[in-house]
Design a protein around this motif. Structure first.
Motif, PDB file in Angstrom:
ATOM      1  N   GLY A 157       0.784  -1.207   0.084  1.00 26.23           N
ATOM      2  CA  GLY A 157      -0.156   0.224  -0.084  1.00 26.23           C
ATOM      3  C   GLY A 157       0.774   1.145   0.000  1.00 26.23           C
ATOM      4  O   GLY A 157       0.685   2.046   0.751  1.00 26.23           O
ATOM      5  N   ALA A 158       2.190   1.163   0.025  1.00 23.92           N
ATOM      6  CA  ALA A 158       3.007   2.589  -0.605  1.00 23.92           C
ATOM      7  C   ALA A 158       3.046   3.137  -1.294  1.00 23.92           C
ATOM      8  O   ALA A 158       3.419   4.380  -1.166  1.00 23.92           O
ATOM      9  N   SER A 159       1.643   3.371  -2.018  1.00 23.97           N
ATOM     10  CA  SER A 159       1.888   4.166  -3.109  1.00 23.97           C
ATOM     11  C   SER A 159       0.880   5.472  -3.246  1.00 23.97           C
ATOM     12  O   SER A 159       1.045   6.280  -3.218  1.00 23.97           O
ATOM     13  N   SER A 160       0.144   5.263  -1.639  1.00 27.72           N
ATOM     14  CA  SER A 160      -0.473   6.922  -1.480  1.00 27.72           C
ATOM     15  C   SER A 160      -0.733   6.139   0.226  1.00 27.72           C
ATOM     16  O   SER A 160      -0.982   5.510   1.323  1.00 27.72           O
ATOM     17  N   GLY A 161      -1.250   7.617   0.771  1.00 31.09           N
ATOM     18  CA  GLY A 161      -1.058   7.590   1.793  1.00 31.09           C
ATOM     19  C   GLY A 161      -1.122   6.978   3.356  1.00 31.09           C
ATOM     20  O   GLY A 161       0.775   7.665   3.094  1.00 31.09           O
ATOM     21  N   ILE A 162      -1.271   6.136   3.857  1.00 31.26           N
ATOM     22  CA  ILE A 162      -0.112   5.901   4.802  1.00 31.26           C
ATOM     23  C   ILE A 162       0.990   4.720   4.971  1.00 31.26           C
ATOM     24  O   ILE A 162       1.756   5.640   5.587  1.00 31.26           O
ATOM     25  N   GLY A 163       0.601   4.519   3.809  1.00 30.05           N
ATOM     26  CA  GLY A 163       1.854   3.817   3.346  1.00 30.05           C
ATOM     27  C   GLY A 163       2.631   4.190   3.004  1.00 30.05           C
ATOM     28  O   GLY A 163       4.049   4.038   2.834  1.00 30.05           O
ATOM     29  N   ARG A 164       1.914   5.481   1.591  1.00 35.13           N
ATOM     30  CA  ARG A 164       3.593   6.545   0.531  1.00 35.13           C
ATOM     31  C   ARG A 164       4.150   6.956   2.673  1.00 35.13           C
ATOM     32  O   ARG A 164       5.754   7.730   2.270  1.00 35.13           O
ATOM     33  N   ALA A 192      16.698   0.790   3.505  1.00 33.30           N
ATOM     34  CA  ALA A 192      16.436  -0.014   2.310  1.00 33.30           C
ATOM     35  C   ALA A 192      15.038  -0.362   1.929  1.00 33.30           C
ATOM     36  O   ALA A 192      14.812  -1.039   2.731  1.00 33.30           O
ATOM     37  N   LEU A 193      14.489   0.056   1.018  1.00 31.99           N
ATOM     38  CA  LEU A 193      13.127   0.183   1.360  1.00 31.99           C
ATOM     39  C   LEU A 193      12.990  -1.507  -0.586  1.00 31.99           C
ATOM     40  O   LEU A 193      13.044  -0.936  -1.813  1.00 31.99           O
ATOM     41  N   VAL A 194      11.552  -1.696  -0.158  1.00 36.57           N
ATOM     42  CA  VAL A 194      10.755  -2.561  -1.498  1.00 36.57           C
ATOM     43  C   VAL A 194       9.384  -1.843  -1.331  1.00 36.57           C
ATOM     44  O   VAL A 194       8.661  -2.355   0.077  1.00 36.57           O
ATOM     45  N   LEU A 195       8.391  -1.343  -2.153  1.00 40.13           N
ATOM     46  CA  LEU A 195       7.169  -0.998  -2.042  1.00 40.13           C
ATOM     47  C   LEU A 195       6.445  -1.183  -2.962  1.00 40.13           C
ATOM     48  O   LEU A 195       7.443  -1.648  -4.236  1.00 40.13           O
ATOM     49  N   ALA A 196       5.762  -1.606  -2.146  1.00 37.44           N
ATOM     50  CA  ALA A 196       4.598  -2.653  -3.219  1.00 37.44           C
ATOM     51  C   ALA A 196       3.142  -2.044  -2.640  1.00 37.44           C
ATOM     52  O   ALA A 196       2.402  -1.543  -1.936  1.00 37.44           O
ATOM     53  N   ALA A 197       2.725  -2.016  -4.629  1.00 37.17           N
ATOM     54  CA  ALA A 197       1.476  -1.629  -4.640  1.00 37.17           C
ATOM     55  C   ALA A 197       0.517  -1.656  -5.867  1.00 37.17           C
ATOM     56  O   ALA A 197       1.870  -3.029  -6.566  1.00 37.17           O
ATOM     57  N   VAL A 232      13.062   0.381  -4.191  1.00 38.57           N
ATOM     58  CA  VAL A 232      13.082  -0.976  -5.140  1.00 38.57           C
ATOM     59  C   VAL A 232      11.445  -0.789  -5.195  1.00 38.57           C
ATOM     60  O   VAL A 232      11.064  -0.883  -4.159  1.00 38.57           O
ATOM     61  N   VAL A 233      10.873  -0.989  -6.506  1.00 43.81           N
ATOM     62  CA  VAL A 233       9.703  -1.005  -6.220  1.00 43.81           C
ATOM     63  C   VAL A 233       8.871  -2.341  -6.674  1.00 43.81           C
ATOM     64  O   VAL A 233       9.570  -2.748  -7.940  1.00 43.81           O
ATOM     65  N   GLN A 234       7.341  -3.501  -6.256  1.00 46.37           N
ATOM     66  CA  GLN A 234       7.480  -4.515  -6.907  1.00 46.37           C
ATOM     67  C   GLN A 234       5.434  -4.345  -7.083  1.00 46.37           C
ATOM     68  O   GLN A 234       4.932  -4.410  -6.153  1.00 46.37           O
ATOM     69  N   PRO A 235       5.215  -4.688  -8.651  1.00 45.44           N
ATOM     70  CA  PRO A 235       3.832  -3.512  -8.185  1.00 45.44           C
ATOM     71  C   PRO A 235       3.137  -5.421  -8.007  1.00 45.44           C
ATOM     72  O   PRO A 235       3.161  -6.348  -8.305  1.00 45.44           O
ATOM     73  N   VAL A 236       2.247  -5.104  -7.203  1.00 44.26           N
ATOM     74  CA  VAL A 236       1.362  -6.137  -6.115  1.00 44.26           C
ATOM     75  C   VAL A 236       0.129  -6.273  -6.140  1.00 44.26           C
ATOM     76  O   VAL A 236      -0.818  -5.047  -5.769  1.00 44.26           O
ATOM     77  N   ASP A 237      -0.782  -7.132  -6.395  1.00 46.22           N
ATOM     78  CA  ASP A 237      -1.772  -6.629  -5.293  1.00 46.22           C
ATOM     79  C   ASP A 237      -2.111  -7.665  -4.361  1.00 46.22           C
ATOM     80  O   ASP A 237      -1.866  -9.505  -4.607  1.00 46.22           O
ATOM     81  N   ALA A 297       4.540 -13.614  -1.515  1.00 44.24           N
ATOM     82  CA  ALA A 297       5.334 -14.589  -1.736  1.00 44.24           C
ATOM     83  C   ALA A 297       6.595 -14.060  -2.698  1.00 44.24           C
ATOM     84  O   ALA A 297       7.885 -13.910  -1.864  1.00 44.24           O
ATOM     85  N   GLU A 298       6.337 -13.655  -3.814  1.00 40.48           N
ATOM     86  CA  GLU A 298       7.470 -13.041  -4.771  1.00 40.48           C
ATOM     87  C   GLU A 298       7.793 -11.826  -3.693  1.00 40.48           C
ATOM     88  O   GLU A 298       9.204 -11.851  -4.644  1.00 40.48           O
ATOM     89  N   LEU A 299       6.786 -11.057  -3.078  1.00 37.88           N
ATOM     90  CA  LEU A 299       7.519  -9.812  -3.019  1.00 37.88           C
ATOM     91  C   LEU A 299       9.021  -9.686  -1.825  1.00 37.88           C
ATOM     92  O   LEU A 299       9.992  -9.296  -1.848  1.00 37.88           O
ATOM     93  N   ALA A 300       8.299 -10.989  -0.905  1.00 36.80           N
ATOM     94  CA  ALA A 300       9.423 -11.256   0.116  1.00 36.80           C
ATOM     95  C   ALA A 300      10.079 -11.427  -0.671  1.00 36.80           C
ATOM     96  O   ALA A 300      11.631 -11.231   0.088  1.00 36.80           O
ATOM     97  N   ARG A 301      10.797 -12.412  -1.998  1.00 34.86           N
ATOM     98  CA  ARG A 301      11.812 -13.459  -2.054  1.00 34.86           C
ATOM     99  C   ARG A 301      12.680 -12.124  -3.038  1.00 34.86           C
ATOM    100  O   ARG A 301      13.388 -12.045  -3.192  1.00 34.86           O
ATOM    101  N   ARG A 302      11.637 -11.392  -3.605  1.00 36.10           N
ATOM    102  CA  ARG A 302      12.765 -10.138  -4.049  1.00 36.10           C
ATOM    103  C   ARG A 302      13.180  -9.145  -3.101  1.00 36.10           C
ATOM    104  O   ARG A 302      14.585  -8.804  -3.650  1.00 36.10           O
TER     105      ARG A 302
END
Length: 324
Positions: free
Chosen positions: A12-19, A31-36, A58-63, A71-76
């Motif tokens: 939820g890093a793209s807006s609001g509290i996550g951002r 060091a950040l891995v940002l997902a949304a 780094v960014v990772q588009p994820v639902d 799971a792939e987000l964690a591996r990334r």
């Protein structure tokens, strides 16, 4: 836990509290891995993060409802940085409407994102943290995990469920002897984010943020504080702490008072709104924002005074109803 050089994953890093949380950790050199779901917004927040003390992002588009994608987000994160110190589940959606007016698929979607999204995150990252014997999982819940709200049943259910899920996780970690891995639930009140513009609406009325309203950065600082000194639950805002006490003292009376308050103040009087799916099934377009324009940047003293006044009114109503 020191916040410098942490590896932090945020959904939820793209807006609001996550951002806001991403930016706050970036200020501390994490060091950040940002997902949304929205790639454009993720890239925008990553650029903002990199501007702070050379923070890596780094960014990772994820639902988050997609277990395999989480799971792939964690591996990334492990591929990029070798470990995960902090995982923040901040992704959330909502639909406003009476229970009989909200389609079942929309209720299911809220629960899939808000509850199963956190379950997926926990299942993906806890094995990584347990191998190292250290880490903090932070779930962003809500004051609506303590009380309920009319016209917001799916979201309210999801936040009640999240509190129960986190309690279960803490118990299981304790029984497994995992003293270095922590689960923290953060409970904010209303926050000045685009959440209310993005929610699905089946009420026919225009929804607005219900005061008192707090800034996203205040919640982000609470999350960083929870990582520094892990604890079970963190309540953000005077109104959240007060509602917790009132809910324990007079739950039935508080339920009635809040029903009226929500009906009168959570909608713009006299303004209708079309039925809208919001961002339930697709991310909003554009680069995204932290704030929602709900005046959450008012001075802290003003917010506290407003919160105190709102809580006093609510408490007075609860006391009157309890006496009757």
């Amino acid at each position: 836990m020191h916040t410098k050089d942490l590896v932090v994953v945020i959904t939820g890093a793209s807006s609001g509290i996550g951002r806001a949380t991403a930016l706050e950790f970036a200020r501390h050199g994490a060091a950040l891995v940002l997902a949304a779901r929205g790639t454009e917004a993720l890239e925008a927040v990553a650029r903002e993060c990199r501007a702070h003390r050379g923070a890596r992002a780094v960014v990772q588009p994820v639902d988050v409802a997609d277990e395999a994608a989480v799971a792939e987000l964690a591996r990334r994160a492990v591929r990029e940085y070798g470990r995960v110190d902090v995982w923040v589940n901040a992704a959330a959606v909502a639909v406003f409407g009476a229970v009989e007016d909200v389609p079942a698929d929309e209720v299911r979607r809220v629960l899939d994102v808000n509850v199963l999204g956190c379950v997926n995150g926990a299942r993906a990252v806890l094995p990584v943290m347990r191998r190292r014997g250290a880490g903090v999982l932070v779930d962003v819940a809500s004051v609506l995990g303590l009380v309920s709200s009319p016209y917001n049943g799916a979201y309210t259910m999801s936040k009640h469920a999240l509190l129960a899920f986190d309690a279960t996780l803490r118990q299981e970690l304790r029984l497994a002897g995992e003293r270095g891995v922590h689960v923290c639930t953060v409970l904010p009140a209303t926050v000045d984010t685009p959440f209310f513009q993005h929610l699905a609406n089946r009420t026919g009325r225009r929804v607005r943020a219900m005061p008192p309203i707090y800034t996203p950065r205040r919640v982000a600082r609470a999350i960083v504080g929870a990582v520094r000194r892990p604890r079970r639950e963190v309540f953000v805002g005077v109104s959240t702490r007060s509602l917790r006490l009132l809910a324990a003292a007079a739950p039935g009376a508080l339920e009635g008072v809040l029903a009226v308050k929500v009906d009168r103040t959570h909608f713009v009087r006299g303004e209708s709104a079309p039925h809208d799916d919001g961002t339930l099934f697709a991310p909003p377009p554009g680069p995204g924002t932290v704030g929602g324009g709900w005046h959450g940047t008012v001075r802290t003293a003003g917010r506290r005074a407003g919160a105190a006044a709102a809580v006093a009114v609510t408490a007075a109503g609860v006391v009157r109803r309890a006496r009757h």
